[in-house]
Design a protein around this motif. Structure first.
Motif, PDB file in Angstrom:
ATOM      1  N   ALA B 377     104.163 127.559  98.978  1.00 54.15           N
ATOM      2  CA  ALA B 377     104.508 128.577  98.119  1.00 54.15           C
ATOM      3  C   ALA B 377     104.956 128.317  96.692  1.00 54.15           C
ATOM      4  O   ALA B 377     104.486 129.120  95.516  1.00 54.15           O
ATOM      5  CB  ALA B 377     105.953 129.106  98.654  1.00 54.15           C
ATOM      6  N   SER B 378     105.698 126.974  96.589  1.00 53.37           N
ATOM      7  CA  SER B 378     105.834 126.616  95.241  1.00 53.37           C
ATOM      8  C   SER B 378     104.796 126.302  94.256  1.00 53.37           C
ATOM      9  O   SER B 378     104.841 126.733  93.275  1.00 53.37           O
ATOM     10  CB  SER B 378     106.738 125.305  95.171  1.00 53.37           C
ATOM     11  N   LEU B 379     103.861 125.648  94.901  1.00 53.05           N
ATOM     12  CA  LEU B 379     102.616 125.328  94.179  1.00 53.05           C
ATOM     13  C   LEU B 379     101.901 126.612  93.717  1.00 53.05           C
ATOM     14  O   LEU B 379     101.471 126.916  92.896  1.00 53.05           O
ATOM     15  CB  LEU B 379     101.803 124.555  94.780  1.00 53.05           C
ATOM     16  N   TYR B 380     101.730 127.532  94.726  1.00 52.64           N
ATOM     17  CA  TYR B 380     101.159 128.740  94.528  1.00 52.64           C
ATOM     18  C   TYR B 380     101.953 129.541  93.350  1.00 52.64           C
ATOM     19  O   TYR B 380     101.145 130.139  92.387  1.00 52.64           O
ATOM     20  CB  TYR B 380     101.103 129.554  95.675  1.00 52.64           C
ATOM     21  N   ALA B 381     103.114 129.374  93.365  1.00 54.49           N
ATOM     22  CA  ALA B 381     104.184 130.207  92.290  1.00 54.49           C
ATOM     23  C   ALA B 381     103.818 129.708  90.980  1.00 54.49           C
ATOM     24  O   ALA B 381     103.687 130.348  90.038  1.00 54.49           O
ATOM     25  CB  ALA B 381     105.363 130.142  92.716  1.00 54.49           C
ATOM     26  N   LEU B 382     103.391 128.143  90.811  1.00 54.11           N
ATOM     27  CA  LEU B 382     103.207 127.689  89.500  1.00 54.11           C
ATOM     28  C   LEU B 382     101.888 127.912  89.111  1.00 54.11           C
ATOM     29  O   LEU B 382     101.746 128.175  87.744  1.00 54.11           O
ATOM     30  CB  LEU B 382     103.805 126.029  89.735  1.00 54.11           C
ATOM     31  N   LEU B 383     101.001 128.004  90.030  1.00 52.96           N
ATOM     32  CA  LEU B 383      99.716 128.442  89.525  1.00 52.96           C
ATOM     33  C   LEU B 383      99.445 129.822  89.075  1.00 52.96           C
ATOM     34  O   LEU B 383      99.001 130.253  87.905  1.00 52.96           O
ATOM     35  CB  LEU B 383      98.788 128.439  90.871  1.00 52.96           C
ATOM     36  N   PHE B 384     100.324 130.524  89.658  1.00 56.05           N
ATOM     37  CA  PHE B 384     100.606 132.132  89.250  1.00 56.05           C
ATOM     38  C   PHE B 384     101.265 132.271  87.976  1.00 56.05           C
ATOM     39  O   PHE B 384     100.693 132.961  87.020  1.00 56.05           O
ATOM     40  CB  PHE B 384     101.453 132.766  90.374  1.00 56.05           C
ATOM     41  N   ALA B 396      93.485 123.140  84.877  1.00 57.78           N
ATOM     42  CA  ALA B 396      94.005 121.761  84.951  1.00 57.78           C
ATOM     43  C   ALA B 396      94.605 121.373  86.401  1.00 57.78           C
ATOM     44  O   ALA B 396      95.076 120.313  86.777  1.00 57.78           O
ATOM     45  CB  ALA B 396      94.939 121.765  83.691  1.00 57.78           C
ATOM     46  N   ILE B 397      95.629 122.181  86.912  1.00 61.47           N
ATOM     47  CA  ILE B 397      96.588 121.999  88.045  1.00 61.47           C
ATOM     48  C   ILE B 397      95.560 121.763  89.199  1.00 61.47           C
ATOM     49  O   ILE B 397      95.714 120.925  90.016  1.00 61.47           O
ATOM     50  CB  ILE B 397      97.476 123.308  88.321  1.00 61.47           C
ATOM     51  N   PHE B 398      94.480 122.625  89.316  1.00 58.17           N
ATOM     52  CA  PHE B 398      93.514 122.480  90.381  1.00 58.17           C
ATOM     53  C   PHE B 398      92.935 121.105  90.338  1.00 58.17           C
ATOM     54  O   PHE B 398      92.484 120.350  91.271  1.00 58.17           O
ATOM     55  CB  PHE B 398      92.632 123.375  90.493  1.00 58.17           C
ATOM     56  N   ARG B 399      92.544 120.511  89.081  1.00 54.53           N
ATOM     57  CA  ARG B 399      92.031 119.275  88.966  1.00 54.53           C
ATOM     58  C   ARG B 399      92.910 118.254  89.167  1.00 54.53           C
ATOM     59  O   ARG B 399      92.372 117.181  89.860  1.00 54.53           O
ATOM     60  CB  ARG B 399      91.767 119.108  87.387  1.00 54.53           C
ATOM     61  N   THR B 400      94.103 118.459  88.808  1.00 58.49           N
ATOM     62  CA  THR B 400      95.447 117.392  89.057  1.00 58.49           C
ATOM     63  C   THR B 400      95.484 117.195  90.537  1.00 58.49           C
ATOM     64  O   THR B 400      95.647 116.050  91.167  1.00 58.49           O
ATOM     65  CB  THR B 400      96.537 117.723  88.552  1.00 58.49           C
ATOM     66  N   ILE B 401      95.434 118.379  91.467  1.00 58.86           N
ATOM     67  CA  ILE B 401      95.415 118.485  92.810  1.00 58.86           C
ATOM     68  C   ILE B 401      94.381 117.339  93.253  1.00 58.86           C
ATOM     69  O   ILE B 401      94.448 116.602  94.158  1.00 58.86           O
ATOM     70  CB  ILE B 401      95.252 119.881  93.515  1.00 58.86           C
TER      71      ILE B 401
END
Lengths: 375, 421
Positions: B377-384, B396-401
């Motif tokens: 949920a937290s990761l999704y919220a920050l992507l959102f 950039a977040i997906f690449r970092t993951i």
């Protein structure tokens, strides 16, 4: 700092820089006892130091460190006030025996157990008074990630040069906060070596050469000369004495060495602006807010100077000299009793020196300085 | 004299057992062919501790009760079975420093502790110690000690010492001491004595043997078949910085001004790791960042909050009083951050749609962050947040993951699908 190579950006905590810096400077043993907010230093110390020992309490921590130092090692530990309080008698012992070591004190909110996960700057009055007799240990305080690299190494070299425990002061907000940082800015660190006795006359453990203040070192159990270490009042041979002239001279030397060598380790950042009549003085974590507010005031056309003190104890006289040049002196520190001001001025605080304090939260830039403060 | 002792004229009261212990310890060391500079004698505070000046060995005179820990430190530092670390301590020092004795016994460090048990604190006026036998009279227990004393030998043996012994401090005790000194591992010898200045006077007509016998303490030896401590250290890194992952600047800069963000959720729901991923992703876009966490001491329960600063310029002060952006993914997070959110006069609040929205001056964006599962949920919220505001490129977040090795743990495709709905 010099740019040594191409930029290398990383996301790290101050703890990692502090640990690596001490190791490169020659610290070789980490003795740990868990305490928030110093636990990252314990973790990194366990991975990096050639020797790591988990002590059962903080008194043992300092005693083991002292024993290791007696054999020629340079041990370090990290703690916070509740642990540091337990260490105090043993730090006195190490001071009296003249054993090099570094204690990283990560400040948190007190009194007593206080709040383990809340930063603070409440321990410098304790550090000033912790050695019976009023003698002083060198205390260096980091106020940036750059300091987290340079000052721990200096704490180690200072401990070895002066043969004394040294306190490296920091705060929860520095050692537990991750920050983007360019590692190419880090300068080389040269490892320190203890100055060994090489004479042919019988070794006297507390005898110093004329003009020097720290005796050369020999480890216990060496096969050439007898070594005596003593936490009680002692003569130059390390033999217990009540208060004879030689023993009192030794105790006076202990008092003098940190003070008289102070010029070799007086560190501060002085950013003076021509025409400024106000200066902001700070240290440690609050120096971050102090820098921000000084820079933002200058962007608004206001004139203001900045002094960040890094050598906390003994207090260099130059701080008062600098502050005397200003009509308004604002001293910001995260406590409510103006401990740095107290160290510098005692009961005779000039009226133009204004403390800004806080507990339970970091002091914000806006709380330190208003536009109308820039005279 | 060139032996262990410099002199036989020792500074003890007439009739004191400490004199015997010092002389016989020296004889035992010599019997075992230790030279004076092979030996480090660590003394505690108490009458026994004034022996230093009479020794040709290395001498270390420390604090009251701490000599065993100090000797342990020396033992660690020497790590050499050819050297002998010998600690002299009294019954008073053994009382205040009991933990240190137990620790050295538990680790079975290669050292010997000689307990001078004269059953009271002699140097300070004859007070009762933790090793004073029940019924024994001291200056502070004139009618006899009402408490039973520790059996130090039973304790060290239970803790794991190779060798513990109790002997009477009379006659030629050299063989007993030599036996203890020769042990590889931790050895302790408790020597029973009676202080001539206080013990004898306060306990007239009582004999040492009778006192020891009536206290129930056995004269004898306790052994454990246990190897001496050997220094072993695991794999070490020779450079902590070498293993720190570099964050490349491989996304275009998107941030033009400072942003402070607070994300609050529940422990175990990945709040801190999501914040770190956001921080690293922002660095890829040329941002300067800080990130820190806040959570209860019981890290596995309750709220978990992370504070992130993002800036196009270097960051000094990293405290966040009232954030520009608040992200709330659970009830725990809302409870912890409610006051802060109420203090927001502008900015944006991203809040899970299952939660009540607090009074706030921030723009409110409600969304079902928990629909991807609590742990994401937290990761999704920050992507959102990244997608909604455009302040950080969510790619950039997906690449970092992907590069952080978290790809297997994070439902990347599910998150991407939800994000682009």
């Amino acid at each position: 700092m010099q740019n040594n190579s191409v930029e290398k950006k990383v996301l790290i905590e101050g703890s990692l820089l502090i640990t690596e810096s001490m190791a490169r400077a020659g610290a070789d043993s980490f003795i740990g006892y868990p305490i928030t907010p110093a636990n990252l230093l314990y973790l990194y110390g366990s991975r990096r130091m050639p020797l790591m020992l988990p002590a059962p309490d903080e008194i043992t921590t300092l005693q083991w460190m002292s024993g290791l130092a007696a054999t020629g090692r340079i041990p370090v530990t990290a703690t916070s006030f509740p642990g540091f309080a337990l260490m105090v008698e043993s730090i006195n012992m190490a001071f009296m025996m003249e054993l090099p070591m570094v204690i990283v004190l990560v400040q948190r909110l007190g009194p007593a157990t206080g709040t383990a996960t809340c930063g603070s700057q409440g321990d410098i009055s304790l550090l000033r008074g912790m050695i019976s007799g009023g003698h002083q240990l060198p205390v260096l305080c980091t106020s940036s990630f750059e300091d987290c690299w340079s000052l721990p190494a200096r704490a180690v070299s200072l401990a070895a040069e002066l043969r004394t425990p040294v306190v490296l002061l920091t705060s929860k907000e520095e050692v537990m906060t991750q920050k983007s940082f360019d590692m190419s800015l880090l300068e080389e660190i040269t490892p320190v070596k203890l100055k060994s006795y090489e004479g042919e006359e019988t070794y006297r453990p507390y005898m110093v050469k004329e003009g020097e203040l720290s005796p050369p070192f020999l480890p216990v159990a060496n096969g050439k000369w007898q070594v005596r270490l003593n936490a009680s009042t002692h003569d130059t041979n390390g033999i217990l004495q009540h208060s004879n002239e030689e023993a009192m001279a030794n105790t006076r030397r202990l008092d003098a060495k940190a003070r008289e060598k102070l010029k070799d380790y007086t560190y501060y950042q002085l950013d003076e602006q021509e025409g400024a009549r106000t200066i902001v003085v700070s240290y440690g974590i609050t120096a971050l807010a102090a820098r921000d507010v000084v820079y933002s005031m200058r962007e608004k056309g206001k004139k203001v100077s900045l002094l960040v003190v890094k050598t906390i104890l003994p207090v260099p006289a130059v701080y008062a000299d600098i502050m005397a040049n200003y009509h308004k002196v604002i001293v910001a520190e995260e406590n409510i009793n103006a401990q740095l001001v107290d160290l510098i001025y005692g009961v005779q605080r000039p009226e133009n020196v204004v403390p800004v304090g806080s507990i339970g939260k970091m002091i914000t830039p806006g709380e330190i300085l208003k536009e109308e403060d820039c005279l | 004299m060139n032996g262990i002792l410099k002199t036989t004229a020792l500074p003890y009261c007439k009739g004191c057992g400490h004199d015997l212990i010092a002389k016989k310890s020296a004889a035992a060391l010599e019997k075992l062919q230790f030279t004076p500079l092979d030996v480090v004698v660590v003394t505690d505070i108490g009458c026994h501790g004034i022996i230093d000046k009479c020794l040709n060995t290395h001498t270390v005179h420390g604090l009251h009760g701490r000599s065993v820990a100090l000797g342990a430190g020396i033992t660690f530092g020497l790590d050499n079975p050819e050297k002998k670390v010998l600690v002299f301590i009294g019954d008073g020092g053994s009382t205040i420093g009991l933990q240190h004795i137990m620790e050295a016994a538990r680790l079975n460090l290669n050292m010997t502790v000689v307990v001078h048990n004269n059953m009271l604190y002699g140097m300070t006026g004859g007070q009762t110690s933790g090793l004073t036998p029940q019924g024994f009279c001291t200056t502070t227990s004139a009618d006899g000690n009402p408490f039973s004393g520790y059996d130090i030998c039973e304790l060290t043996s239970t803790a794991g010492a190779s060798y513990s012994a109790r002997i009477m401090g009379v006659g030629d005790i050299t063989p007993s001491l030599a036996e203890a000194f020769a042990v590889k591992g931790f050895s302790l010898v408790e020597i029973m004595e009676i202080c001539p200045s206080y013990g004898v006077k306060l306990n007239p007509r009582r004999k040492l043997s009778e006192i020891v016998e009536s206290s129930g303490r056995k004269i004898g030896v306790w052994r454990n078949e246990k190897k001496s401590f050997i220094m072993q250290q695991g794999k070490k890194k020779n450079d902590l910085l070498a293993s720190v992952e570099e964050v490349k600047n491989d996304f275009p800069a998107t941030l033009e001004k400072d942003i402070s963000l607070v994300i609050s959720g529940s422990a175990g729901e990945g709040v801190q790791s999501a914040a770190t991923l956001l921080a690293r992703a922002a660095m890829r876009s040329g941002c300067h960042v800080t990130q820190k966490g806040s959570y209860p001491v019981t890290v596995g329960v309750g709220f978990s909050t992370a504070e992130v600063n993002l800036s196009p310029a270097p960051i000094n002060f990293h405290g966040i009083d009232v954030p520009d952006v608040a992200v709330v993914t659970s009830g725990d997070g809302l409870t912890h951050s409610k006051k802060r959110i109420e203090g927001m006069k502008k900015g944006v609040l991203f809040i899970d749609e299952s939660l009540d929205t607090p009074e706030t001056g921030a723009e409110v964006v409600r969304h079902d962050f928990r629909s991807v599962g609590a742990r994401s949920a937290s990761l999704y919220a920050l992507l959102f947040f990244a997608n909604h505001t455009g302040l950080i490129d969510y790619e950039a977040i997906f690449r970092t993951i992907q590069e952080s090795g978290l790809k297997e743990k994070v439902p990347v495709e599910k998150l991407r699908e939800k994000l682009l709905q």
